[in-house]
Scaffold this motif. Structure first.
Motif, PDB file in Angstrom:
ATOM      1  N   PHE A  80     -18.458   2.532 -14.075  1.00  0.00           N
ATOM      2  CA  PHE A  80     -18.067   3.941 -14.153  1.00  0.00           C
ATOM      3  C   PHE A  80     -19.202   4.908 -13.815  1.00  0.00           C
ATOM      4  N   ARG A  81     -20.311   4.423 -13.310  1.00  0.00           N
ATOM      5  CA  ARG A  81     -21.406   5.331 -12.960  1.00  0.00           C
ATOM      6  C   ARG A  81     -21.014   6.252 -11.810  1.00  0.00           C
ATOM      7  N   GLY A  82     -21.518   7.483 -11.868  1.00  0.00           N
ATOM      8  CA  GLY A  82     -21.248   8.446 -10.809  1.00  0.00           C
ATOM      9  C   GLY A  82     -19.937   9.168 -10.993  1.00  0.00           C
ATOM     10  N   LYS A  83     -19.479   9.791  -9.928  1.00  0.00           N
ATOM     11  CA  LYS A  83     -18.224  10.545  -9.956  1.00  0.00           C
ATOM     12  C   LYS A  83     -17.028   9.604  -9.783  1.00  0.00           C
ATOM     13  N   THR A  84     -15.843  10.149 -10.031  1.00  0.00           N
ATOM     14  CA  THR A  84     -14.625   9.343  -9.926  1.00  0.00           C
ATOM     15  C   THR A  84     -14.495   8.716  -8.542  1.00  0.00           C
ATOM     16  N   ASP A  85     -14.799   9.490  -7.500  1.00  0.00           N
ATOM     17  CA  ASP A  85     -14.698   8.960  -6.134  1.00  0.00           C
ATOM     18  C   ASP A  85     -15.658   7.793  -5.920  1.00  0.00           C
ATOM     19  N   ASP A  86     -16.832   7.863  -6.562  1.00  0.00           N
ATOM     20  CA  ASP A  86     -17.800   6.773  -6.434  1.00  0.00           C
ATOM     21  C   ASP A  86     -17.258   5.498  -7.078  1.00  0.00           C
ATOM     22  N   VAL A  87     -16.638   5.660  -8.248  1.00  0.00           N
ATOM     23  CA  VAL A  87     -16.062   4.514  -8.960  1.00  0.00           C
ATOM     24  C   VAL A  87     -14.964   3.872  -8.116  1.00  0.00           C
ATOM     25  N   LEU A  88     -14.073   4.698  -7.591  1.00  0.00           N
ATOM     26  CA  LEU A  88     -12.961   4.190  -6.789  1.00  0.00           C
ATOM     27  C   LEU A  88     -13.448   3.528  -5.500  1.00  0.00           C
ATOM     28  N   LYS A  89     -14.492   4.089  -4.916  1.00  0.00           N
ATOM     29  CA  LYS A  89     -15.024   3.507  -3.678  1.00  0.00           C
ATOM     30  C   LYS A  89     -15.574   2.111  -3.934  1.00  0.00           C
ATOM     31  N   ARG A  90     -16.297   1.945  -5.064  1.00  0.00           N
ATOM     32  CA  ARG A  90     -16.822   0.618  -5.387  1.00  0.00           C
ATOM     33  C   ARG A  90     -15.688  -0.374  -5.642  1.00  0.00           C
ATOM     34  N   LEU A  91     -14.638   0.090  -6.309  1.00  0.00           N
ATOM     35  CA  LEU A  91     -13.501  -0.792  -6.577  1.00  0.00           C
ATOM     36  C   LEU A  91     -12.774  -1.150  -5.283  1.00  0.00           C
ATOM     37  N   GLU A  92     -12.700  -0.210  -4.364  1.00  0.00           N
ATOM     38  CA  GLU A  92     -12.081  -0.504  -3.067  1.00  0.00           C
ATOM     39  C   GLU A  92     -12.844  -1.615  -2.355  1.00  0.00           C
ATOM     40  N   GLU A  93     -14.172  -1.570  -2.434  1.00  0.00           N
ATOM     41  CA  GLU A  93     -14.980  -2.611  -1.807  1.00  0.00           C
ATOM     42  C   GLU A  93     -14.770  -3.949  -2.511  1.00  0.00           C
ATOM     43  N   GLN A  94     -14.540  -3.895  -3.828  1.00  0.00           N
ATOM     44  CA  GLN A  94     -14.350  -5.115  -4.612  1.00  0.00           C
ATOM     45  C   GLN A  94     -12.966  -5.724  -4.407  1.00  0.00           C
ATOM     46  N   PHE A  95     -11.936  -4.862  -4.356  1.00  0.00           N
ATOM     47  CA  PHE A  95     -10.559  -5.346  -4.298  1.00  0.00           C
ATOM     48  C   PHE A  95      -9.869  -5.070  -2.965  1.00  0.00           C
ATOM     49  N   GLY A  96     -10.535  -4.396  -2.069  1.00  0.00           N
ATOM     50  CA  GLY A  96      -9.882  -3.911  -0.857  1.00  0.00           C
ATOM     51  C   GLY A  96      -9.260  -4.976   0.010  1.00  0.00           C
ATOM     52  N   ASP A  97      -9.835  -6.182  -0.014  1.00  0.00           N
ATOM     53  CA  ASP A  97      -9.323  -7.255   0.845  1.00  0.00           C
ATOM     54  C   ASP A  97      -8.182  -8.027   0.206  1.00  0.00           C
ATOM     55  N   LEU A  98      -7.864  -7.725  -1.062  1.00  0.00           N
ATOM     56  CA  LEU A  98      -6.781  -8.437  -1.721  1.00  0.00           C
ATOM     57  C   LEU A  98      -5.444  -7.835  -1.330  1.00  0.00           C
ATOM     58  N   PRO A  99      -4.472  -8.646  -0.929  1.00  0.00           N
ATOM     59  CA  PRO A  99      -3.148  -8.114  -0.618  1.00  0.00           C
ATOM     60  C   PRO A  99      -2.463  -7.616  -1.867  1.00  0.00           C
ATOM     61  N   SER A 100      -1.639  -6.596  -1.714  1.00  0.00           N
ATOM     62  CA  SER A 100      -0.905  -6.085  -2.862  1.00  0.00           C
ATOM     63  C   SER A 100       0.167  -7.081  -3.277  1.00  0.00           C
ATOM     64  N   LYS A 101       0.668  -6.943  -4.518  1.00  0.00           N
ATOM     65  CA  LYS A 101       1.708  -7.854  -5.008  1.00  0.00           C
ATOM     66  C   LYS A 101       2.981  -7.692  -4.199  1.00  0.00           C
ATOM     67  N   GLU A 102       3.245  -6.467  -3.745  1.00  0.00           N
ATOM     68  CA  GLU A 102       4.443  -6.257  -2.937  1.00  0.00           C
ATOM     69  C   GLU A 102       4.349  -7.034  -1.626  1.00  0.00           C
ATOM     70  N   GLU A 103       3.121  -7.038  -1.034  1.00  0.00           N
ATOM     71  CA  GLU A 103       2.949  -7.759   0.222  1.00  0.00           C
ATOM     72  C   GLU A 103       3.089  -9.255   0.009  1.00  0.00           C
ATOM     73  N   ASN A 104       2.601  -9.742  -1.152  1.00  0.00           N
ATOM     74  CA  ASN A 104       2.673 -11.172  -1.427  1.00  0.00           C
ATOM     75  C   ASN A 104       4.104 -11.677  -1.492  1.00  0.00           C
ATOM     76  N   HIS A 105       5.028 -10.806  -1.888  1.00  0.00           N
ATOM     77  CA  HIS A 105       6.397 -11.243  -2.108  1.00  0.00           C
ATOM     78  C   HIS A 105       7.325 -10.883  -0.947  1.00  0.00           C
ATOM     79  N   GLN A 106       6.766 -10.347   0.136  1.00  0.00           N
ATOM     80  CA  GLN A 106       7.597 -10.026   1.276  1.00  0.00           C
ATOM     81  C   GLN A 106       7.839 -11.274   2.098  1.00  0.00           C
ATOM     82  N   PRO A 107       9.082 -11.647   2.352  1.00  0.00           N
ATOM     83  CA  PRO A 107       9.337 -12.847   3.158  1.00  0.00           C
ATOM     84  C   PRO A 107       8.951 -12.630   4.607  1.00  0.00           C
ATOM     85  N   THR A 108       8.509 -13.704   5.250  1.00  0.00           N
ATOM     86  CA  THR A 108       8.159 -13.620   6.665  1.00  0.00           C
ATOM     87  C   THR A 108       9.438 -13.583   7.499  1.00  0.00           C
TER      88      THR A 108
END
Length: 203
Positions: A58-86
């Motif tokens: 949580f260091r820094g401003k809210t945007d800083d926190v979210l940016k770090r989380l985006e880098e941490q989780f950004g490559d993970l597909p969303s649950k909605e994408e996981n359940h979409q049939p091909t």
């Protein structure tokens, strides 16, 4: 904003009290504005699907926190994408695929005697097996999520070990009895995580 931050649903605890719940993005924005730095260092956030803690800097401003989380989780597909049939172009919604099945004579005789014949009976048996397998998988995942959260937040609570045994025995009455005196927010969250273990006891 990363899909993972909006599709990863969590619950945030300060002590034994819930202070926020919803998407990880929502929780970060809510608690960053509402809590002081001291409280933020003591905040625990849990993934609602696994019961495991989510590490948030949580260091820094809210945007800083979210940016770090985006880098941490950004490559993970969303649950909605996981359940979409091909879907493939031109492929019918209900395609029939032929294949070879090897059975003993007595199996063929039994299949032929069933209403609808062998093909219909086999499809029904497979669908039922899939439903049973999915149900068992949901139970295991629910047990693990409840276990992970209980270990982190209720490990020193009264009758913790008894509650765990009841959880893995799928004994709803005993489980609810053992967690009855726990802090309300902890108890209610455990019940939520264990929902698939005790479907008849959903809140």
């Amino acid at each position: 904003m990363s899909n993972a931050l909006t599709s990863l649903y969590c619950t945030a605890f300060l002590g034994v009290k819930v202070v926020a719940s919803g998407s990880l993005q929502h929780i970060v924005i809510t608690v960053k504005d509402a809590l002081n730095d001291r409280d933020l260092t003591q905040l625990l956030i849990f993934d609602d699907s696994t019961g495991k803690p989510v590490d948030v800097d949580f260091r820094g401003k809210t945007d800083d926190v979210l940016k770090r989380l985006e880098e941490q989780f950004g490559d993970l597909p969303s649950k909605e994408e996981n359940h979409q049939p091909t879907r493939r172009a031109g492929r019918p919604k209900l395609g029939v695929v032929s294949g070879e099945v090897t059975l003993l004579p007595r199996h063929w005789e039994w299949l032929k005697s069933q209403p609808g014949g062998a093909s219909v009976t086999l499809r029904k048996l497979i669908d039922e097996a899939r439903r049973t397998g999915e149900k068992q998988s949901n139970v295991r995942e629910s047990q693990e999520a409840a276990y992970n959260f209980m270990t982190a937040m209720a490990g020193d609570f009264h009758q913790y070990e008894e509650a765990l045994r009841a959880l893995y025995a799928s004994d709803m009455d005993r489980f609810y009895h053992f967690i009855h005196d726990w802090a309300p927010d902890i108890r209610n969250h455990v019940k939520k995580l264990a929902a698939h273990v005790f479907p008849e006891g959903n809140l």
